[in-house]
Design an enzyme around this catalytic site. Sequence first.
Site, mmCIF file in Angstrom:
data_model
loop_
_atom_site.group_PDB
_atom_site.id
_atom_site.type_symbol
_atom_site.label_atom_id
_atom_site.label_comp_id
_atom_site.label_asym_id
_atom_site.label_seq_id
_atom_site.Cartn_x
_atom_site.Cartn_y
_atom_site.Cartn_z
ATOM 1 N N CYS A 89 -43.719 58.929 61.657
ATOM 2 C CA CYS A 89 -44.186 57.879 62.553
ATOM 3 C C CYS A 89 -43.040 57.446 63.476
ATOM 4 C CB CYS A 89 -44.684 56.738 61.685
ATOM 5 S SG CYS A 89 -44.410 55.099 62.282
ATOM 6 N N GLU A 90 -43.306 57.459 64.783
ATOM 7 C CA GLU A 90 -42.220 57.177 65.727
ATOM 8 C C GLU A 90 -41.857 55.694 65.783
ATOM 9 O OE1 GLU A 90 -43.647 58.736 69.428
ATOM 10 O OE2 GLU A 90 -44.487 56.833 70.069
ATOM 11 N N HIS A 91 -42.693 54.857 65.157
ATOM 12 C CA HIS A 91 -42.392 53.422 65.162
ATOM 13 C C HIS A 91 -41.395 53.040 64.066
ATOM 14 C CE1 HIS A 91 -46.628 53.193 66.984
ATOM 15 N NE2 HIS A 91 -45.734 53.130 67.948
ATOM 16 N N HIS A 92 -41.549 53.650 62.887
ATOM 17 C CA HIS A 92 -40.715 53.252 61.748
ATOM 18 C C HIS A 92 -39.855 54.397 61.202
ATOM 19 C CE1 HIS A 92 -44.169 50.400 61.716
ATOM 20 N NE2 HIS A 92 -43.228 49.512 61.421
ATOM 21 N N HIS A 160 -50.419 56.667 56.363
ATOM 22 C CA HIS A 160 -49.129 56.322 56.984
ATOM 23 C C HIS A 160 -48.298 55.505 56.003
ATOM 24 C CE1 HIS A 160 -50.031 57.384 61.319
ATOM 25 N NE2 HIS A 160 -51.137 57.670 60.657
ATOM 26 N N CYS A 162 -45.801 53.820 56.556
ATOM 27 C CA CYS A 162 -45.427 52.507 57.111
ATOM 28 C C CYS A 162 -46.501 51.463 56.828
ATOM 29 C CB CYS A 162 -45.142 52.603 58.609
ATOM 30 S SG CYS A 162 -46.573 53.017 59.610
HETATM 31 N N1 LIG Z 1 -51.938 53.806 66.854
HETATM 32 C C1 LIG Z 1 -51.009 54.136 65.965
HETATM 33 N N2 LIG Z 1 -50.276 53.165 65.414
HETATM 34 C C2 LIG Z 1 -49.358 53.526 64.500
HETATM 35 C C3 LIG Z 1 -49.121 54.840 64.105
HETATM 36 N N3 LIG Z 1 -48.133 54.830 63.178
HETATM 37 C C4 LIG Z 1 -47.782 53.552 63.011
HETATM 38 N N4 LIG Z 1 -48.516 52.738 63.802
HETATM 39 C C5 LIG Z 1 -48.539 51.297 63.988
HETATM 40 O O1 LIG Z 1 -47.553 50.883 64.881
HETATM 41 C C6 LIG Z 1 -47.547 49.455 64.827
HETATM 42 C C7 LIG Z 1 -46.190 48.912 65.164
HETATM 43 O O2 LIG Z 1 -46.376 47.536 65.215
HETATM 44 P P1 LIG Z 1 -45.219 46.458 65.407
HETATM 45 O O3 LIG Z 1 -45.832 45.080 65.323
HETATM 46 O O4 LIG Z 1 -44.415 46.823 66.616
HETATM 47 O O5 LIG Z 1 -44.282 46.772 64.154
HETATM 48 P P2 LIG Z 1 -44.230 46.051 62.727
HETATM 49 O O6 LIG Z 1 -43.819 44.611 62.875
HETATM 50 O O7 LIG Z 1 -43.385 46.880 61.833
HETATM 51 O O8 LIG Z 1 -45.759 46.102 62.278
HETATM 52 P P3 LIG Z 1 -46.411 46.140 60.824
HETATM 53 O O9 LIG Z 1 -46.470 47.573 60.404
HETATM 54 O O10 LIG Z 1 -47.790 45.554 61.011
HETATM 55 O O11 LIG Z 1 -45.538 45.354 59.893
HETATM 56 C C8 LIG Z 1 -48.078 49.114 63.440
HETATM 57 O O12 LIG Z 1 -49.318 48.467 63.594
HETATM 58 C C9 LIG Z 1 -48.272 50.482 62.775
HETATM 59 O O13 LIG Z 1 -49.349 50.493 61.853
HETATM 60 C C10 LIG Z 1 -49.907 55.845 64.710
HETATM 61 O O14 LIG Z 1 -49.788 57.047 64.443
HETATM 62 N N5 LIG Z 1 -50.842 55.453 65.625
HETATM 63 ZN ZN LIG Z 2 -44.957 53.472 61.251
#
Ligand SMILES: Nc1nc2c(ncn2[C@@H]2O[C@H](COP(=O)(O)OP(=O)(O)OP(=O)(O)O)[C@@H](O)[C@H]2O)c(=O)[nH]1
Ligand SMILES: [Zn+2]
Length: 200
Positions: A89-92, A160, A162
């Site tokens: 996952c590119e976010h975490h 996921h 995360c």
């Molecule tokens: N659409 C989508 N979202 C993703 C994917 N992988 C992770 N996410 C989401 O990316 C979002 C990032 O949200 P942020 O609010 O910026 O980060 P955060 O505070 O860590 O969010 P939480 O995970 O809700 O604690 C989260 O809602 C994740 O579930 C993916 O493949 N597709």
């Molecule tokens: Zn993630």
Amino acid sequence: MTLDRVVLPKQAGPFDHDRVAAAVREILIGIGEDPDRDGLLDTPDRVARAYAEMFAGLRQDPQDVLSTTFDLGHDEFVLVRDIEVWSCCEHHLVPFTGVAHVGYIPNADGRITGLSKLARLVDLYAKRPQVQERLTTQVADALMDILEPRGVIVVFECEHLCMTMRGVRKPGSKTVTSAVRGQLRNAATRAEAMSLIVRG
Ligand SMILES: Nc1nc2c(ncn2[C@@H]2O[C@H](COP(=O)(O)OP(=O)(O)OP(=O)(O)O)[C@@H](O)[C@H]2O)c(=O)[nH]1
Ligand SMILES: [Zn+2]
């Protein structure tokens, strides 16, 4: 053909092992660990090697994967189901994992690719920092652009980490994404393909 969108990313440079290892050492310090204690001494180097593998798809070209084609004269639906997926996952920068189902209807010439190449294509795009939606469309678009089949259907079902090991903590939740191209957009053809995909 609009290959630009699949031969991405142009900005991907070479893998810089030393830079990644140095950054991992910084993370260890940042979390309050001692990177010089016995158990962690080799960790930056180890993580850098693991990242080289996990993100190898940044430097791979889908056209190389799909370069083997055969003219078998088979012009009906082909599906490889339950392809194991491990992506990041590119976010975490934590994994998401599950299965992919990749199907296509070859073009009128019956030009098909090797079955393993569909799984290799999934791997190529999975081994990049990803979101599941982009991973799904990239696999579908690469197949359409390179193989020029009459239709493509790609479905990913992933969990996921995360969302399970941290954050909202919902283990067992699955995200399902699909991308449908060409003749498989037709309702009847799509329904038939979906029935083969969900049969497992
Ligand atoms: N659409 C989508 N979202 C993703 C994917 N992988 C992770 N996410 C989401 O990316 C979002 C990032 O949200 P942020 O609010 O910026 O980060 P955060 O505070 O860590 O969010 P939480 O995970 O809700 O604690 C989260 O809602 C994740 O579930 C993916 O493949 N597709
Ligand atoms: Zn993630």
